[in-house]
Design an enzyme around this catalytic site. Sequence first.
Site, PDB file in Angstrom:
ATOM      1  N   ASP A 178       0.850  -1.193   0.000  1.00  0.00           N
ATOM      2  CA  ASP A 178       0.000   0.000   0.000  1.00  0.00           C
ATOM      3  C   ASP A 178       0.878   1.232   0.000  1.00  0.00           C
ATOM      4  O   ASP A 178       2.056   1.168  -0.372  1.00  0.00           O
ATOM      5  CB  ASP A 178      -0.935  -0.038   1.224  1.00  0.00           C
ATOM      6  CG  ASP A 178      -2.231   0.728   0.996  1.00  0.00           C
ATOM      7  OD1 ASP A 178      -2.168   1.922   0.663  1.00  0.00           O
ATOM      8  OD2 ASP A 178      -3.307   0.128   1.150  1.00  0.00           O
ATOM      9  N   HIS A 218      -5.167   6.141   3.062  1.00  0.00           N
ATOM     10  CA  HIS A 218      -5.564   4.807   2.590  1.00  0.00           C
ATOM     11  C   HIS A 218      -4.825   3.695   3.316  1.00  0.00           C
ATOM     12  O   HIS A 218      -5.438   2.769   3.870  1.00  0.00           O
ATOM     13  CB  HIS A 218      -5.331   4.703   1.084  1.00  0.00           C
ATOM     14  CG  HIS A 218      -5.866   3.450   0.476  1.00  0.00           C
ATOM     15  ND1 HIS A 218      -5.132   2.276   0.396  1.00  0.00           N
ATOM     16  CD2 HIS A 218      -7.064   3.169  -0.084  1.00  0.00           C
ATOM     17  CE1 HIS A 218      -5.855   1.342  -0.197  1.00  0.00           C
ATOM     18  NE2 HIS A 218      -7.036   1.853  -0.494  1.00  0.00           N
ATOM     19  N   SER A 376     -10.900  -2.117  -1.389  1.00  0.00           N
ATOM     20  CA  SER A 376      -9.690  -2.223  -0.567  1.00  0.00           C
ATOM     21  C   SER A 376     -10.071  -2.576   0.863  1.00  0.00           C
ATOM     22  O   SER A 376      -9.432  -3.412   1.516  1.00  0.00           O
ATOM     23  CB  SER A 376      -8.909  -0.905  -0.583  1.00  0.00           C
ATOM     24  OG  SER A 376      -8.347  -0.651  -1.844  1.00  0.00           O
TER      25      SER A 376
END
Length: 663
Positions: A178, A218, A376
Amino acid sequence: MRRISVWISWTLCVCASLSGSAPEFVQDDGTTLGLTQEDGTRTEDGPEFAAEFLRCNKEAWRMPGQYLVMLQQEAHESHVQKTIKRLKARATRRRLPLEVLQTYSGALHGFLVKMSSDVVHLALKLPHVHYIEEDSSIFAQSAPWNLQRLLQPHGSTSENGTYQPPNEGRTAEVFLMDGHVQDSHREIDGRVVITDFSNIPEEDGVRNHRQSSQCDSHGTHIAGVVSGLDSGVARDTSVKLVRVLNCQGKGTVSGALAGLEYIRTNKHAMNAVVVLLPFVGGFSRSLNTACRDMVSKGAVVIAAAGNYRDDACLYSPASEPEVITVGAINAEDQLMSQGAGGTNFGRCVDLFAPGNDIVSASSDCNTCFTTRSGTSQSAAHAAGVAAVILSSNQNLSPVQVLQMMLHYSISNTINLLPLSDTHRLTTPNLVAAMPPAISTSEELLCRSVWSERSGLAPSDRAISRCRQGEEMMGCKSFAPHGVHNGETIMMQDQQMECVAFNGPRGNGVFSVARCCAISSLRCQANASPEPGKDAECVDPKHTLTGCTSPSTAQVLSNSHLQVSDLRRCVGRDGVTSHAVCCHSPSLECHLVGSTSADKEYVEVSCLSGWTMTDCSAVSQAFGVLGAFALGEVCHVHGAAGSEVVTSLAVCCRVSSPSVEATA
């Protein structure tokens, strides 16, 4: 992005006195807060009054720098103001910052103040101060909807609604590919390791890479979903960040390949390892190949399906068959929608998981939370479930983990009507759920694997295959409009393939392989000795689990070969049939049949503890369109007006010698 100031959790912070019998208390920065003697007196060497310093017994919930200064019971409002004035004066003389935020004059007399630990030391010595308590977080007493959803189907929540999985994933390890992760966040502090790998592209419109503190949340959010203290699915799982996305959430296929190679090089033993890929790109053979290789080494690879409201097979790594691809649902167990976008779907998706309005850590600050939506997030939930499963048995193979996840998933709760006919047929109606308890005994588990739809030419065919570690125990063809030329089993690179034939006037056909996993299971396809003859299992150690029947002439799907007994498959004139014969210790199978009249849909199912390996149908009126297994149910599609529809299913299990089969 919005912050959430009240985090949904399920515990009330209880603060404990740290004076007690201990002679002194040392702050995290090394400041000694003074001595409390047993008689309550304080001297110049120690405190003059019997003040205590209290801190929350849950370290992650503490709020350093913010304190409740509470006065003795007989104190009045005037004492509060005098104490504030004295404390401000002492802090000012030493040039130490101090800000009073709130005063209390009801059941308690005191005030809330922001100050450094040096000022705390001074405040403990003030007259009338009874105790100082470090401020801390409190939480609502219910689990977030996404964690509740994982547990509710099997009744695993406790009486007060807390999240209690079978284990916390302690012995599993998740490699998260990520972007930036704020590892100092209280949700994941001590749970995340930032590796030395970073392969990220330049950011669009930015000359230099931004500082980590300015990054999108994120990665932090995903890490929190996997192993967060309160928001996580597997709260003791170790997460290792392999950075392949920049602060804008953008990476490259080449960077992802390098990241996978880094994991492969630095992790020689892949037992109890999950590789989480919360990103998608266009279809890439290279990326799919690298993911397939990672699975072959023993890692469980989990990928996001994508947020484009499209067929997941058009994207990588979601399209790789060896990867566990996860779509997203909302709190109503419906497909996640995001404006013009939404969760991807189709046969390349293995299951769905919560992915809408998920609360988890934010990189805005070390105690900030935010809601995010996407596949995700759903992939992160699946990674947490996989970590819990692996922690119960570190020797499980990737396909065994998948089979367990599918076995415990909840079926037929998603409304798939908005999808096209093809995608509605091939998209799994499965929502991930946490196993209530993970047994160490082996169980025969199976799943249906759909091919893409064949072309319309008479010679076109459709092919479906099982994953590494699975055996094909059944093979069927399905044509939505009924016309096709049956199916057969072929060998390719020492692996069985389920091949369906479209045939003249066909409108496309699917092949549906029934793929099963248990150690020591071995299957083979035995052809009939000549066209028109029965196909059978010759070796007495083998058990018949399925039949296939291709045809040189146009046939209807009701012409599927029928099973006459558990040794042979009945042949037809001019057709070479195949019997699927399997062996495993204590493998037993039996037939289950159902006959119905004037019904458009007929279903037959296996008993609890048995799994379906084959499914066929006969219609006297030629009204049956096809039969295929979904879970443990054989679905037979027929036309209205069919006189009699008879369906047959082969149900199998691996049992102990003391258990007898029940027909």
